[in-house]
Write a protein that holds these residues in place. Structure first.
Motif, short mmCIF file in Angstrom:
data_model
loop_
_atom_site.label_atom_id
_atom_site.label_comp_id
_atom_site.label_asym_id
_atom_site.label_seq_id
_atom_site.Cartn_x
_atom_site.Cartn_y
_atom_site.Cartn_z
N ALA A 77 41.00 45.51 23.27
CA ALA A 77 40.30 46.39 24.20
C ALA A 77 41.30 47.35 24.83
CB ALA A 77 39.61 45.56 25.28
N VAL A 78 40.89 48.62 24.90
CA VAL A 78 41.81 49.64 25.40
C VAL A 78 41.34 50.18 26.74
CG1 VAL A 78 42.63 50.29 23.11
CG2 VAL A 78 40.65 51.47 24.12
N ILE A 79 42.26 50.74 27.45
CA ILE A 79 41.98 51.28 28.78
C ILE A 79 41.37 52.67 28.63
CG2 ILE A 79 43.06 51.97 30.96
CD1 ILE A 79 45.25 49.92 30.38
N ALA A 80 40.42 52.96 29.49
CA ALA A 80 39.73 54.25 29.46
C ALA A 80 40.70 55.38 29.77
CB ALA A 80 38.58 54.23 30.45
N ASP A 81 40.27 56.59 29.45
CA ASP A 81 41.10 57.77 29.72
C ASP A 81 41.19 58.03 31.22
OD1 ASP A 81 41.48 58.12 27.05
OD2 ASP A 81 39.86 59.58 26.81
N GLY A 82 42.33 58.61 31.60
CA GLY A 82 42.49 59.02 32.99
C GLY A 82 42.93 57.90 33.93
N VAL A 83 43.51 56.82 33.38
CA VAL A 83 43.92 55.69 34.22
C VAL A 83 45.45 55.66 34.30
CG1 VAL A 83 43.87 53.20 34.57
CG2 VAL A 83 41.85 54.40 33.63
N TYR A 84 45.97 55.51 35.51
CA TYR A 84 47.42 55.44 35.76
C TYR A 84 47.73 54.19 36.57
CZ TYR A 84 47.90 60.36 34.35
OH TYR A 84 47.89 61.53 33.65
N ILE A 85 48.85 53.57 36.24
CA ILE A 85 49.42 52.53 37.09
C ILE A 85 50.75 53.06 37.59
CG2 ILE A 85 50.32 50.18 37.22
CD1 ILE A 85 48.36 49.37 35.08
N ASP A 86 50.79 53.31 38.90
CA ASP A 86 51.89 54.03 39.52
C ASP A 86 52.04 55.39 38.83
OD1 ASP A 86 53.70 53.45 41.78
OD2 ASP A 86 55.24 54.02 40.35
N ASP A 87 53.17 55.72 38.26
CA ASP A 87 53.35 57.01 37.59
C ASP A 87 53.20 56.91 36.08
OD1 ASP A 87 53.89 58.20 40.06
OD2 ASP A 87 56.04 57.77 39.91
N VAL A 88 52.71 55.78 35.58
CA VAL A 88 52.59 55.56 34.14
C VAL A 88 51.12 55.72 33.72
CG1 VAL A 88 52.95 53.93 32.27
CG2 VAL A 88 54.53 53.96 34.22
N MET A 93 45.69 52.41 26.06
CA MET A 93 46.57 51.27 25.78
C MET A 93 45.82 49.95 25.91
SD MET A 93 50.11 52.19 27.79
CE MET A 93 51.04 53.68 27.51
N THR A 94 46.26 48.97 25.15
CA THR A 94 45.76 47.62 25.36
C THR A 94 46.42 47.05 26.60
OG1 THR A 94 47.49 46.59 24.03
CG2 THR A 94 45.48 47.32 22.86
N ASP A 96 48.41 44.44 26.83
CA ASP A 96 49.81 44.14 26.57
C ASP A 96 50.67 45.40 26.57
OD1 ASP A 96 49.30 41.46 26.42
OD2 ASP A 96 49.13 41.42 24.23
N GLN A 97 50.14 46.47 25.93
CA GLN A 97 50.89 47.72 25.90
C GLN A 97 51.08 48.30 27.30
OE1 GLN A 97 48.34 49.88 23.23
NE2 GLN A 97 49.52 49.31 21.39
N ALA A 98 50.02 48.21 28.10
CA ALA A 98 50.11 48.71 29.46
C ALA A 98 51.14 47.92 30.26
CB ALA A 98 48.75 48.64 30.15
N MET A 99 51.16 46.60 30.06
CA MET A 99 52.13 45.77 30.77
C MET A 99 53.55 46.16 30.41
SD MET A 99 53.01 43.40 32.86
CE MET A 99 51.48 42.57 33.29
N GLU A 100 53.83 46.35 29.12
CA GLU A 100 55.16 46.75 28.68
C GLU A 100 55.56 48.08 29.28
OE1 GLU A 100 57.37 45.05 27.16
OE2 GLU A 100 56.10 43.31 26.66
N ALA A 101 54.61 49.01 29.33
CA ALA A 101 54.90 50.34 29.87
C ALA A 101 55.23 50.26 31.36
CB ALA A 101 53.71 51.27 29.64
N VAL A 102 54.48 49.45 32.10
CA VAL A 102 54.73 49.33 33.53
C VAL A 102 56.07 48.63 33.79
CG1 VAL A 102 53.92 48.30 35.69
CG2 VAL A 102 52.29 49.36 34.12
N LEU A 103 56.38 47.60 33.02
CA LEU A 103 57.66 46.90 33.20
C LEU A 103 58.84 47.81 32.88
CD1 LEU A 103 56.87 43.32 31.84
CD2 LEU A 103 56.99 44.09 34.22
N ALA A 104 58.69 48.66 31.86
CA ALA A 104 59.74 49.62 31.54
C ALA A 104 59.94 50.60 32.70
CB ALA A 104 59.40 50.36 30.25
N HIS A 105 58.81 50.96 33.29
CA HIS A 105 58.86 51.84 34.46
C HIS A 105 59.60 51.17 35.61
CE1 HIS A 105 57.61 54.68 37.52
NE2 HIS A 105 56.88 53.76 38.15
N MET A 106 59.34 49.88 35.83
CA MET A 106 60.02 49.13 36.88
C MET A 106 61.53 49.05 36.61
SD MET A 106 58.19 48.04 39.43
CE MET A 106 59.25 46.71 39.99
#
Length: 553
Positions: A77-88, A93-94, A96-106
């Protein structure tokens, strides 16, 4: 007419579908839930909260895995368009992909730098550390990722429809809330601020020529670690995700001896000297030389006290002392440090002239001959008798000791504040004085008539008083009793051999008296008694009263 009918039919079908959605909605856990007006107003966040358990693990990946296992959504399942977590942006993204992206941002944010500075310490380099090393973290990352994945996919038709329409109008952004580990920050500050602190530098006073040289003092800076840690924690609580500079909480720490304070030492305010014999090569002279070395260049700041005993002890060969005559138990004996009390008497008189506060002073057990009675001072091995001076002035005091040819003295330097027309006089008088006479002991080991002097001088039993007189323009203004001292008696001590046996009487008296004064008498009647012979005192004999021993050790 046909167009109106078609439009009406569409509206009827849509209304039917909406009513059906309002009546029942299948929950994400597969159970049928009763719908109602409350459900229509449910926020997406509440739905996410139902599907995403509170993060209880320190690892956000593990927390997300647990939440996905309980969710009806698949791993793809993927995240809808137009969604941001902090500046990411996590659109498409699925989880898991979103989690990896946020952790890289951290991780990238963790490389931002905290700079700790110390205002006023220009010579101290600031301390810099990556913020990640302070325990940087963001709470609730797994909840945000789950909420982003389920956005527009959970709830009834109206909720899902509303979420999609909201995303078409504006982006959905979840802001991370950052925090740091307070214990880590405190440890960092405690360990690192030692490098920021600046110790104060005291001025030094050095005797030179007719005056003194004074070195430059320097203020120090003391860091308050607890307050500094609180400042760092506060600065990162509302962090803007940029480099941060924090000024360490510090206060100026003044040296105990400043250049200005020591520069006041310019005048001799008290000086006194006494005489000694025997030269510096004698035991007594060597002891005086050692004592002068140990009591020279003494600096006393206002309020400080100084013990002469502590400066001179221990009285041992290792500390530079030799044996010499010292008072002991109503007489004297050879002792290490003998004669050192002459320094105490000399310094005491210098302190009187300086009008310095004498916090401890003891008189000798017997009188001494190199200063007025009542104006002596003594110390002993144990320190139960001591000379202690306290600086009660508002300026520093410097004590200088010197040893010349037959003379030992002390100068007390400070700041002369007394009027030039004000003079002082110190003296002592006997209140009571009783001669101790001579003590003769018969010593059978000596030959008849032989005499050995063990103590050449006699010391009277005495009570004395010491006075201070103050004059202005030569006119007595005040007479002050300083103290009353008592001294023990010690007679002159002599050992003599027993008397010679008496001579036998003649067997017959002469029949005729001599006719002229010049006639030789008979041997029996003219033999005079044998005069006693005096044996010179051994090397340990006491000096004459003018050179009395002074050490009480």
């Amino acid at each position: 007419m046909k167009k109106k009918c078609a439009l009406l039919l569409v509206l009827v079908l849509l209304a039917s579908l909406l009513v059906s959605g309002m009546a029942y909605a299948t929950g994400e856990n597969g159970e049928t839930e009763e719908s109602g007006a409350q459900e229509e107003t449910s926020a997406p966040e509440e739905t996410a909260a139902e599907t995403t358990p509170e993060e209880t693990t320190a690892d956000p990946k593990e927390a997300l895995k647990e939440a996905m296992e309980k969710s009806p959504l698949g791993a793809d399942a993927v995240i809808a368009d137009g969604v941001y977590i902090d500046d990411v942006e996590v659109s498409g993204m699925t989880a898991d992909q979103a989690m990896e992206a946020v952790l890289a941002h951290m991780e990238e944010l963790g490389q931002k730098t905290l700079t700790l500075t110390l205002e006023g310490a220009d010579d101290v380099a600031p301390i810099q550390v990556p913020i990640a090393q302070l325990g940087l973290k963001a709470d609730g990352i797994s909840e945000m990722v789950m909420e982003a994945v389920t956005l527009g996919k959970s709830g009834n038709l109206i909720v899902r429809y509303k979420s999609k329409k909201d995303l078409e109008q504006s982006n959905q952004k979840y802001d991370l809330s950052f925090s740091i580990d307070e214990n880590t920050v405190k440890s960092f500050v405690t360990e690192q601020t030692a490098g920021l602190a600046v110790e104060p530098v005291n001025a030094e006073l050095e005797r030179s020529g007719s005056g003194f040289n004074v070195t430059q003092s320097q203020s120090g800076i003391e860091v308050n670690a607890e307050t500094t840690a609180a400042s760092i924690i506060s600065a990162l609580k509302n962090w803007n995700k940029e480099d941060v500079t924090v000024a360490a909480a510090a206060q100026v720490k003044q040296p105990s001896r400043t250049t200005e304070m020591l520069s006041q030492v310019q005048d001799v305010i008290g000086e006194f000297a006494t005489s000694y014999s025997g030269g510096t090569g004698s035991g007594r002279g060597k002891n005086l030389k050692t004592g002068v070395r140990l009591t020279d260049a003494v600096l006393l700041m206002p309020g400080e006290s100084w013990s002469m005993h502590d400066a001179l002890a221990p009285f041992s060969a290792e500390n530079g002392y030799d044996t010499a005559i010292a008072y002991s138990n109503g007489g004297y004996e050879q002792s290490y440090g003998g004669g050192i009390c002459q320094l105490a008497t000399t310094l005491y008189n210098a302190a009187l002239k300086a009008e310095m506060y004498v916090s401890k002073r003891y008189n000798h057990s017997m009188i001494v001959g190199y200063t007025d009675v009542g104006l002596d001072a003594t110390i002993n091995d144990s320190g139960s008798k001591d000379l202690e001076l306290t600086n009660d002035f508002d300026f520093p005091i410097y004590i200088e000791a010197y040893l010349g040819s037959g003379e030992v003295g002390y100068r007390i330097w400070g700041k002369e504040t007394r009027p030039a027309n004000r003079t002082l006089k110190f003296y002592g008088i006997y209140v009571e004085k009783e001669d101790s006479g001579e003590q003769v002991t018969i010593d059978p080991s000596l030959a008849p008539g032989q005499e050995v002097v063990d103590q050449a001088s006699s010391y009277p039993k005495a009570t004395a008083q010491a006075f201070k007189e103050i004059y202005v323009d030569g006119v007595l203004q005040e007479k002050i009793l300083l103290h009353t001292d008592k001294y023990r008696a010690s007679p002159r001590k002599v050992r003599r051999g027993p008397d010679a046996a008496p001579t036998e009487a003649p067997t017959a008296a002469p029949t005729e008296a001599p006719t002229t004064p010049t006639e030789a008498p008979s041997e029996a009647t003219t033999a005079a008694p044998t005069e006693p012979t005096t044996t010179p005192a051994p090397p340990t004999e006491a000096p004459a009263p003018s050179e009395n021993p002074t050490a009480e050790s």
